[in-house]
Design an enzyme around this catalytic site. Sequence first.
Site, PDB file in Angstrom:
ATOM      1  N   TYR A 173       4.358   1.623   7.404  1.00  0.00           N
ATOM      2  CA  TYR A 173       3.479   2.077   7.886  1.00  0.00           C
ATOM      3  C   TYR A 173       2.594   1.736   8.466  1.00  0.00           C
ATOM      4  O   TYR A 173       1.747   0.608   7.942  1.00  0.00           O
ATOM      5  CB  TYR A 173       3.149   3.100   6.397  1.00  0.00           C
ATOM      6  CG  TYR A 173       2.259   4.050   6.367  1.00  0.00           C
ATOM      7  CD1 TYR A 173       2.709   5.181   7.130  1.00  0.00           C
ATOM      8  CD2 TYR A 173       0.338   3.817   5.851  1.00  0.00           C
ATOM      9  CE1 TYR A 173       1.576   5.839   6.550  1.00  0.00           C
ATOM     10  CE2 TYR A 173       0.140   5.186   6.259  1.00  0.00           C
ATOM     11  CZ  TYR A 173       0.444   6.164   5.975  1.00  0.00           C
ATOM     12  OH  TYR A 173      -0.740   7.541   6.690  1.00  0.00           O
ATOM     13  N   ASP A 229      -0.230  -5.483  12.081  1.00  0.00           N
ATOM     14  CA  ASP A 229      -0.972  -4.689  11.653  1.00  0.00           C
ATOM     15  C   ASP A 229      -1.152  -4.932   9.847  1.00  0.00           C
ATOM     16  O   ASP A 229       0.102  -5.425   8.478  1.00  0.00           O
ATOM     17  CB  ASP A 229       0.387  -2.958  11.056  1.00  0.00           C
ATOM     18  CG  ASP A 229      -1.350  -1.779   9.868  1.00  0.00           C
ATOM     19  OD1 ASP A 229      -1.940  -2.475   9.761  1.00  0.00           O
ATOM     20  OD2 ASP A 229      -0.383  -1.056   9.995  1.00  0.00           O
ATOM     21  N   LYS A 238      -8.735  -1.843   4.802  1.00  0.00           N
ATOM     22  CA  LYS A 238      -9.325  -1.316   3.743  1.00  0.00           C
ATOM     23  C   LYS A 238     -10.503  -2.741   3.515  1.00  0.00           C
ATOM     24  O   LYS A 238     -11.301  -2.690   3.513  1.00  0.00           O
ATOM     25  CB  LYS A 238      -7.724  -2.020   3.092  1.00  0.00           C
ATOM     26  CG  LYS A 238      -7.351  -1.003   3.363  1.00  0.00           C
ATOM     27  CD  LYS A 238      -5.327  -0.565   2.716  1.00  0.00           C
ATOM     28  CE  LYS A 238      -4.678   1.018   3.528  1.00  0.00           C
ATOM     29  NZ  LYS A 238      -3.501   0.812   3.658  1.00  0.00           N
TER      30      LYS A 238
HETATM   31  C1  LIG Z   1      -3.016   2.188   4.958  1.00  0.00           C
HETATM   32  C2  LIG Z   1      -2.564   1.294   5.942  1.00  0.00           C
HETATM   33  C3  LIG Z   1      -3.437   2.296   7.161  1.00  0.00           C
HETATM   34  C4  LIG Z   1      -3.634   3.314   7.155  1.00  0.00           C
HETATM   35  O1  LIG Z   1      -4.927   2.868   6.908  1.00  0.00           O
HETATM   36  P1  LIG Z   1      -6.210   4.643   7.138  1.00  0.00           P
HETATM   37  O2  LIG Z   1      -7.417   3.026   6.581  1.00  0.00           O
HETATM   38  O3  LIG Z   1      -5.638   4.798   5.098  1.00  0.00           O
HETATM   39  O4  LIG Z   1      -6.398   5.729   8.329  1.00  0.00           O
HETATM   40  C5  LIG Z   1      -2.561   1.760   7.857  1.00  0.00           C
HETATM   41  N1  LIG Z   1      -1.435   0.417   8.050  1.00  0.00           N
HETATM   42  C6  LIG Z   1      -1.279   0.502   7.198  1.00  0.00           C
HETATM   43  C7  LIG Z   1      -0.530  -1.521   6.880  1.00  0.00           C
HETATM   44  C8  LIG Z   1      -1.867   0.020   5.754  1.00  0.00           C
HETATM   45  O5  LIG Z   1      -1.526  -0.069   4.570  1.00  0.00           O
END
Ligand SMILES: *Cc1c(COP(=O)(O)O)cnc(C)c1O
Length: 425
Positions: free
Chosen positions: A141, A236, A264
Site C-alpha cells: 500500500y 516507501d 508516520k
Molecule cells: C500509511 C502508509 C502510506 C500512506 O500514508 P498516509 O499518511 O495514510 O497518507 C503510504 N505508504 C505506506 C507504506 C503506508 O503504510
Amino acid sequence: MKSEELFERARRCMPGGVSSPVRAYRAVGGVPRFVERGEGAYIFDVDGNRYIDYVLSYGPLILGHVHPAVLKALTEVLPKGTSFGAPTELEVELAETIKAAFPFVELVRFVNSGTEATMTAVRLARARTGRELILKFEGCYHGHADPFLVRAGSGGLTFNIPSSPGVPKGTAECTLSVPYNDRDAVEEVFGRCGEDIAAVVVEPVAGNMGVVLPQEGFLEGLRSTTKEHGALLIFDEVITGFRVEFGGISTRYNVEPDIITLGKVIGGGLPVGALCGREEVMGLLAPQGKVYQAGTLSGNPLAMKAGLATLEVLRKEMPYRTLRGRTEELADGVRELFRRKGIPCVVNYETGMFSIFFTERERVLDLEDVRTSSAELYSKVFHALLGEGVMLAPSPYESAFLSTAHDGEVIERTVEAFERALRRI
Ligand SMILES: *Cc1c(COP(=O)(O)O)cnc(C)c1O
C-alpha cells in the site's frame, strides 16, 4: 454504550461513520470503539474501558500516547502560532535530522501525508525518466492516490477493492503489479517493457498486508534491475522509517534507493509526510526544478516540532534493540499459545511491528500466502482480545505496532490476555 450512539450519529454525517475506512470495523464486525484519550501504551474509550493499544494510530506513535517530550515540545510552539505559509527553522532542523539518519539523502521535501509523498515520488520518477509505467507489488500500500489503487494493501485488501472505481483506466494501465518477493516476475516484466518503466515502488518490509519480510536478495535484486534498465527505485518507508531503526530498511540493508518516502513516525502523531533523496532527483522539484508540488500546510510547525521531539528521544535513547526484543518476546509468546491450542499460524515480525496469520502454510512471503489466512478466526480473536483489554487493528491485513511504552510488564499482560482470550474462542 456511548460508542454505539456516537457511531449512529457519525453514520448520519460521514460516509460509513468514519474518516478512514478500516476504522469502521467492517472486517471484524461490531461497533468501533470511540476513543477518549491515550496514555503511554494504553487507550481509553468513551465507554470507560482501557485497552493495551497495538494500533498506535497505525504506526506513528512509536513513543506511545502523549509522550512527555512530545507534549512539552507542542506546548512550547503552540502559543507561537499554528501555521505561517512561510519557512521556519523547525523544517530545517527536521530535514537535517533526516539527512543525518539516511547518509545518502541530500534534499527533503515535507508534505502532509504519506499519500502525498508517494504520489509526488512517482511524478518525480516520471519526470526524471520521461517514462510512464510504474511497477508495484501485490498487497503493498502506498496511500490512496490513483496510481496505487491497483492490487493495493491495507483498506484496499480489507474491503476487497483491488482497483477502485473512479481511477481512470489509463492511470490503472500505467501501474504494473507482481507478487512480493518474486524476483523472477520483476525480471520478466522488465524484459517485456523495461524501457517504459519509470520506477519500481516497494515497501522494503511490507506492513499493509500484515508484516511480510523481504527475502534475501529481493531488495538488492530490485536495485540492480532498476539500475540496469534506467528506472528509479522508490522505497516507501512511511511505516518503517525510524520504526525499525534510526533511519530505515534502506540504511540497514545498505541498498540505496533513488527516493525514500517517509511519514508516520517523523510526525510524532501529527499529519506529515516527506520524500527525500539525492539532489540530482530531488532538485527537480519546484522551485529548484520544474516538477510541481506544493502545500498550504506543508512543513507545519506543530507537525515539525512533534516529529523533531520524537526523533530526538529516539536518537538519545536508541530503543531499537529493546523494542525488537519485546516484539520478539510477544511474537514468540503468542505463537506458542496458538500452537498449544492446536491453531496453525504464522507470526511475522520486524522491530516494533508484527502480525498473526491463521494459515496452515509454513511461511508467509506474499499476498497469496496472506490470503490463505482465516479472516474469520482473526475476527474471533480480535473480539475476544477486546474483551480482555487488548486492541489489535480491526482488520487481518493491518500490522500490529509496539511503542517504547510497551514495556516488559505490558508485554506480559498482553500474553496473559491472549491466553484468556483463547480459552473463550
Ligand atoms: C500509511 C502508509 C502510506 C500512506 O500514508 P498516509 O499518511 O495514510 O497518507 C503510504 N505508504 C505506506 C507504506 C503506508 O503504510
